[in-house]
Motif scaffolding. Structure first.
Motif, PDB file in Angstrom:
ATOM      1  N   SER A   1      24.703   6.326  -9.401  1.00 26.71           N
ATOM      2  CA  SER A   1      25.690   7.408  -9.430  1.00 26.71           C
ATOM      3  C   SER A   1      27.077   6.971  -8.993  1.00 26.71           C
ATOM      4  O   SER A   1      27.997   7.790  -8.949  1.00 26.71           O
ATOM      5  CB  SER A   1      25.219   8.551  -8.516  1.00 26.71           C
ATOM      6  N   GLY A   2      27.270   5.690  -8.668  1.00 29.46           N
ATOM      7  CA  GLY A   2      28.551   5.227  -8.125  1.00 29.46           C
ATOM      8  C   GLY A   2      29.730   5.498  -9.037  1.00 29.46           C
ATOM      9  O   GLY A   2      30.778   5.969  -8.586  1.00 29.46           O
ATOM     10  N   SER A   3      29.575   5.218 -10.323  1.00 32.41           N
ATOM     11  CA  SER A   3      30.675   5.434 -11.272  1.00 32.41           C
ATOM     12  C   SER A   3      30.934   6.918 -11.482  1.00 32.41           C
ATOM     13  O   SER A   3      32.080   7.363 -11.518  1.00 32.41           O
ATOM     14  CB  SER A   3      30.358   4.771 -12.618  1.00 32.41           C
ATOM     15  N   ASP A   4      29.849   7.688 -11.638  1.00 31.87           N
ATOM     16  CA  ASP A   4      29.993   9.128 -11.872  1.00 31.87           C
ATOM     17  C   ASP A   4      30.696   9.814 -10.703  1.00 31.87           C
ATOM     18  O   ASP A   4      31.674  10.546 -10.884  1.00 31.87           O
ATOM     19  CB  ASP A   4      28.620   9.778 -12.069  1.00 31.87           C
ATOM     20  N   LEU A   5      30.182   9.591  -9.499  1.00 30.50           N
ATOM     21  CA  LEU A   5      30.701  10.304  -8.328  1.00 30.50           C
ATOM     22  C   LEU A   5      32.130   9.882  -7.992  1.00 30.50           C
ATOM     23  O   LEU A   5      33.024  10.724  -7.862  1.00 30.50           O
ATOM     24  CB  LEU A   5      29.790  10.057  -7.124  1.00 30.50           C
ATOM     25  N   ASN A   6      32.344   8.574  -7.852  1.00 31.50           N
ATOM     26  CA  ASN A   6      33.663   8.097  -7.424  1.00 31.50           C
ATOM     27  C   ASN A   6      34.697   8.200  -8.533  1.00 31.50           C
ATOM     28  O   ASN A   6      35.873   8.469  -8.271  1.00 31.50           O
ATOM     29  CB  ASN A   6      33.544   6.662  -6.908  1.00 31.50           C
ATOM     30  N   GLY A   7      34.269   8.002  -9.776  1.00 31.32           N
ATOM     31  CA  GLY A   7      35.193   8.171 -10.906  1.00 31.32           C
ATOM     32  C   GLY A   7      35.690   9.600 -11.013  1.00 31.32           C
ATOM     33  O   GLY A   7      36.881   9.844 -11.225  1.00 31.32           O
ATOM     34  N   MET A   8      34.785  10.555 -10.827  1.00 28.68           N
ATOM     35  CA  MET A   8      35.181  11.964 -10.909  1.00 28.68           C
ATOM     36  C   MET A   8      36.019  12.391  -9.702  1.00 28.68           C
ATOM     37  O   MET A   8      36.907  13.238  -9.830  1.00 28.68           O
ATOM     38  CB  MET A   8      33.947  12.847 -11.043  1.00 28.68           C
ATOM     39  N   ALA A   9      35.745  11.820  -8.532  1.00 31.43           N
ATOM     40  CA  ALA A   9      36.571  12.126  -7.353  1.00 31.43           C
ATOM     41  C   ALA A   9      37.997  11.612  -7.564  1.00 31.43           C
ATOM     42  O   ALA A   9      38.980  12.298  -7.248  1.00 31.43           O
ATOM     43  CB  ALA A   9      35.956  11.496  -6.110  1.00 31.43           C
ATOM     44  N   ALA A  10      38.115  10.399  -8.120  1.00 34.18           N
ATOM     45  CA  ALA A  10      39.444   9.848  -8.421  1.00 34.18           C
ATOM     46  C   ALA A  10      40.146  10.704  -9.469  1.00 34.18           C
ATOM     47  O   ALA A  10      41.357  10.960  -9.369  1.00 34.18           O
ATOM     48  CB  ALA A  10      39.309   8.402  -8.901  1.00 34.18           C
ATOM     49  N   ARG A  11      39.401  11.148 -10.463  1.00 33.41           N
ATOM     50  CA  ARG A  11      39.982  12.006 -11.507  1.00 33.41           C
ATOM     51  C   ARG A  11      40.492  13.313 -10.898  1.00 33.41           C
ATOM     52  O   ARG A  11      41.562  13.817 -11.279  1.00 33.41           O
ATOM     53  CB  ARG A  11      38.941  12.289 -12.588  1.00 33.41           C
ATOM     54  N   ASP A  12      39.730  13.871  -9.968  1.00 36.96           N
ATOM     55  CA  ASP A  12      40.151  15.112  -9.312  1.00 36.96           C
ATOM     56  C   ASP A  12      41.485  14.909  -8.595  1.00 36.96           C
ATOM     57  O   ASP A  12      42.389  15.755  -8.680  1.00 36.96           O
ATOM     58  CB  ASP A  12      39.082  15.565  -8.318  1.00 36.96           C
ATOM     59  N   ALA A  13      41.651  13.766  -7.905  1.00 39.29           N
ATOM     60  CA  ALA A  13      42.915  13.467  -7.229  1.00 39.29           C
ATOM     61  C   ALA A  13      44.047  13.332  -8.250  1.00 39.29           C
ATOM     62  O   ALA A  13      45.162  13.835  -8.039  1.00 39.29           O
ATOM     63  CB  ALA A  13      42.783  12.187  -6.407  1.00 39.29           C
ATOM     64  N   CYS A  14      43.760  12.673  -9.368  1.00 44.80           N
ATOM     65  CA  CYS A  14      44.769  12.505 -10.424  1.00 44.80           C
ATOM     66  C   CYS A  14      45.222  13.857 -10.969  1.00 44.80           C
ATOM     67  O   CYS A  14      46.422  14.082 -11.186  1.00 44.80           O
ATOM     68  CB  CYS A  14      44.206  11.665 -11.571  1.00 44.80           C
ATOM     69  N   LEU A  15      44.263  14.752 -11.203  1.00 47.11           N
ATOM     70  CA  LEU A  15      44.603  16.065 -11.755  1.00 47.11           C
ATOM     71  C   LEU A  15      45.496  16.863 -10.803  1.00 47.11           C
ATOM     72  O   LEU A  15      46.384  17.601 -11.240  1.00 47.11           O
ATOM     73  CB  LEU A  15      43.322  16.848 -12.060  1.00 47.11           C
ATOM     74  N   ARG A  16      45.273  16.716  -9.502  1.00 48.91           N
ATOM     75  CA  ARG A  16      46.101  17.414  -8.514  1.00 48.91           C
ATOM     76  C   ARG A  16      47.539  16.877  -8.538  1.00 48.91           C
ATOM     77  O   ARG A  16      48.503  17.633  -8.452  1.00 48.91           O
ATOM     78  CB  ARG A  16      45.494  17.257  -7.114  1.00 48.91           C
ATOM     79  N   ILE A  17      47.659  15.536  -8.646  1.00 49.16           N
ATOM     80  CA  ILE A  17      48.995  14.937  -8.729  1.00 49.16           C
ATOM     81  C   ILE A  17      49.672  15.349 -10.037  1.00 49.16           C
ATOM     82  O   ILE A  17      50.855  15.728 -10.061  1.00 49.16           O
ATOM     83  CB  ILE A  17      48.898  13.399  -8.635  1.00 49.16           C
ATOM     84  N   LYS A  18      48.919  15.286 -11.129  1.00 46.24           N
ATOM     85  CA  LYS A  18      49.479  15.624 -12.443  1.00 46.24           C
ATOM     86  C   LYS A  18      49.968  17.065 -12.495  1.00 46.24           C
ATOM     87  O   LYS A  18      50.972  17.359 -13.161  1.00 46.24           O
ATOM     88  CB  LYS A  18      48.419  15.399 -13.528  1.00 46.24           C
ATOM     89  N   ALA A  19      49.279  17.958 -11.792  1.00 45.28           N
ATOM     90  CA  ALA A  19      49.681  19.372 -11.810  1.00 45.28           C
ATOM     91  C   ALA A  19      51.114  19.527 -11.316  1.00 45.28           C
ATOM     92  O   ALA A  19      51.932  20.247 -11.906  1.00 45.28           O
ATOM     93  CB  ALA A  19      48.721  20.204 -10.963  1.00 45.28           C
ATOM     94  N   GLY A  20      51.456  18.805 -10.220  1.00 44.96           N
ATOM     95  CA  GLY A  20      52.818  18.853  -9.700  1.00 44.96           C
ATOM     96  C   GLY A  20      53.807  18.179 -10.628  1.00 44.96           C
ATOM     97  O   GLY A  20      54.931  18.665 -10.833  1.00 44.96           O
ATOM     98  N   MET A  21      53.402  17.069 -11.230  1.00 47.62           N
ATOM     99  CA  MET A  21      54.286  16.345 -12.141  1.00 47.62           C
ATOM    100  C   MET A  21      54.566  17.168 -13.403  1.00 47.62           C
ATOM    101  O   MET A  21      55.695  17.204 -13.902  1.00 47.62           O
ATOM    102  CB  MET A  21      53.652  14.993 -12.519  1.00 47.62           C
TER     103      MET A  21
END
Length: 396
Positions: free
Chosen positions: A310-330
Motif C-alpha cells: 500500500s506504500g504507493s497508494d497511501l503516500n501517493g494520495m497523501a502527496a496528491r491531497d497536499a498538491c490539491l490544497r496548494i493548487k486551490a490557492g494558486m
C-alpha cells in the motif's frame, strides 16, 4: 526529542520489519552501559542462521465440483510453521486464509488457519505475507479438477473466476448466482479477470502453444514442457484499519522546484519516484523539478509501515491531497489576476494557463507564476492526508 531519518534501506521486503528489534535492543544495552555509540553488525553467516525467513506452510483441501468443474464447496486447512515466537505469524496466516481462493469463487467454503509453534528460527514477514502460500492452494485445486475431468487447466480456471455467469448456477428464483462474494464476505466489485485472461489467451497464442507442447511431450521421453496462464487477486491493505492512512508535506519554491516529504520508506521498490510522479502529474511539470527528501519523523509524524503493498497508494494520495490544497490557492489567484473564473485555469506543460472571457489563453511559465504567487502572499506549501475508503476488518 528523537528524530528518526531514513534515506533508503537495502532491498528486503518484510524481513527487516520486526527482526531488527533484538539487534537494536542489544546495541541499546551496550550503548547505555558504555555511554558510547554502538554499531551492531552480524556476519552474513550468523544473519542467515538467526534471521527468520518466509513461513513454510502445509496445506490440504477437499473440494466438491460439478461436471463442468465449477466449485460447489471446499474445506481448506492452511498451517503456517511459525518457529519459536509469534512475530507476525498471526497476520501472515490470516492472509494465507484470505488468499486461499486466489481468483476463484469457492461457493460454500470453510477455511481454517493454524499457527504452528516449532523449535526452529522464528519465521517472519516476507513479500506476499502469506498470500503466495494461500494462492498456490487454489491453483493446485484448479489443476486437480482439470486432471479429474480431462480438461485443460485454463478452461477450469476461466469457469471458476469471480463474476463469471453460468446457467448451471441458477438459483431457486430463476436468477443466476453472481458468484462474486469471497469466503471472507467481501464483494468483488471490479471483475476484470475474465476479460483480461481472454485478451492474454489470444495475444499469447495459448492454445496453439499448448498443442505444440503436447506434440513435443509425446515425442520426448525425458524432457517435458509445460504451460500455464494463471490469474492473481491480491488484496492491498492492512487488516489493522487505522494503518490504512498516510501523510505528506509539499513545498513549492519560487524557482518552480517542488520538495516532497511523505511517510513511506524507500527500500528499492521505487516509492520515492512514484510519489514524485504523482506530484509532477498534478502540477503538470517535469519530473526533474521534484525533489523527494528523506523520510523524517519531524516532517511527517505517526507514519504507517511501508507494507501491505500500500506504500504507493497511501503516500501517493497523501502527496496528491497536499498538491490539491496548494493548487486551490494558486488557481484562485490566477483567476483573479486574469479576470476569469477558476474553472478556466489549468496546469499544462510547465505552465499555468488562464483562459480569458474573450477566449484568449495566457500561458505563464510555472516558475514565473510561483514567484508572482509568493509576492501576492499565496501559500505555496501544505500538508496532505489520505485514508483508504470503504475498508474495514471484522476479525469475528
Amino acid at each position: 526529542k528523537v528524530n528518526v531519518e531514513v534515506r533508503r534501506m537495502g532491498g528486503g521486503f518484510g524481513g527487516k520489519e520486526t527482526q531488527a528489534a533484538p539487534l537494536a535492543c542489544i546495541a541499546s544495552l551496550l550503548a547505555h552501559h558504555t555511554k558510547r555509540p554502538v554499531k551492531y553488525r552480524m556476519s552474513r553467516g550468523d544473519d542467515m542462521i538467526m534471521t527468520g525467513k518466509r513461513h513454510a506452510f502445509q496445506n490440504d483441501y477437499k473440494v466438491g465440483f460439478n461436471e463442468q468443474g465449477l466449485i460447489q464447496g471446499a474445506v481448506i486447512n492452511v498451517a503456517g510453521q511459525c518457529g519459536n515466537s509469534p512475530d507476525l505469524s498471526d497476520a501472515i496466516v490470516d492472509r494465507a486464509m484470505f488468499h486461499s481462493d486466489n481468483a476463484y469463487y469457492l461457493n460454500n467454503a470453510t477455511i481454517t488457519g493454524y499457527r504452528c509453534k516449532t523449535h526452529t528460527v522464528s519465521a517472519t514477514a516476507y513479500r506476499g505475507f502469506g498470500g503466495p502460500q494461500g494462492v498456490i492452494t487454489a491453483e493446485l485445486m484448479m489443476d486437480d479438477i482439470a486432471r479429474h475431468l480431462g480438461e485443460d487447466p485454463l478452461t477450469i480456471r476461466k469457469r471458476n473466476l469471480y463474476g463469471v455467469k453460468h446457467d448451471s448456477m441458477r438459483l431457486e428464483d430463476g436468477s443466476i448466482d453472481p458468484r462474486n462474494e469471497t469466503h471472507y464476505g467481501q464483494t468483488v466489485e471490479q471483475e476484470v479477470l475474465p476479460e483480461l485472461i481472454s485478451q492474454l489467451e489470444e495475444s499469447s497464442e495459448y492454445w496453439k502453444r499448448r498443442e505444440e507442447i503436447k506434440q513435443f511431450n509425446a515425442n520426448s521421453a525425458f524432457l517435458k514442457k509445460g504451460l500455464a496462464l494463471t490469474p492473481v487477486k491480491f488484496g492491498i491493505s492492512f487488516t489493522v484499519q487505522f494503518l490504512n492512512q498516510a501523510g505528506a508535506l509539499v513545498h513549492v519554491y519560487t524557482d518552480g522546484s517542488i520538495q516532497v516529504n511523505h511517510g513511506g520508506t524507500e527500500m528499492g521498490q521505487g516509492l520515492y519516484v512514484k510519489v514524485a510522479q504523482v506530484v509532477a502529474n498534478e502540477f503538470q511539470v517535469d519530473l526533474d523539478t521534484i525533489q523527494v527528501t528523506a523520510t523524517r519523523t519531524d516532517k511527517v509524524s505517526n507514519t504507517s509501515p511501508t507494507a501491505a503493498s500500500s506504500g504507493s497508494d497511501l503516500n501517493g494520495m497523501a502527496a496528491r491531497d497536499a498538491c490539491l490544497r496548494i493548487k486551490a490557492g494558486m488557481i484562485k489567484y490566477a483567476a483573479e489576476l486574469n479576470g476569469t473564473s477558476e474553472d478556466k485555469i489549468r496546469f499544462e506543460s510547465n505552465h499555468v494557463v488562464a483562459v480569458k472571457a474573450d477566449g484568449e489563453e495566457v500561458w505563464t511559465p510555472f516558475a514565473e507564476f510561483t514567484q508572482n504567487a509568493y509576492t501576492a502572499r499565496v501559500p505555496l506549501f501544505s500538508s496532505g492526508h489520505y485514508q483508504t475508503p470503504k475498508i474495514h476488518y471484522d476479525r469475528n
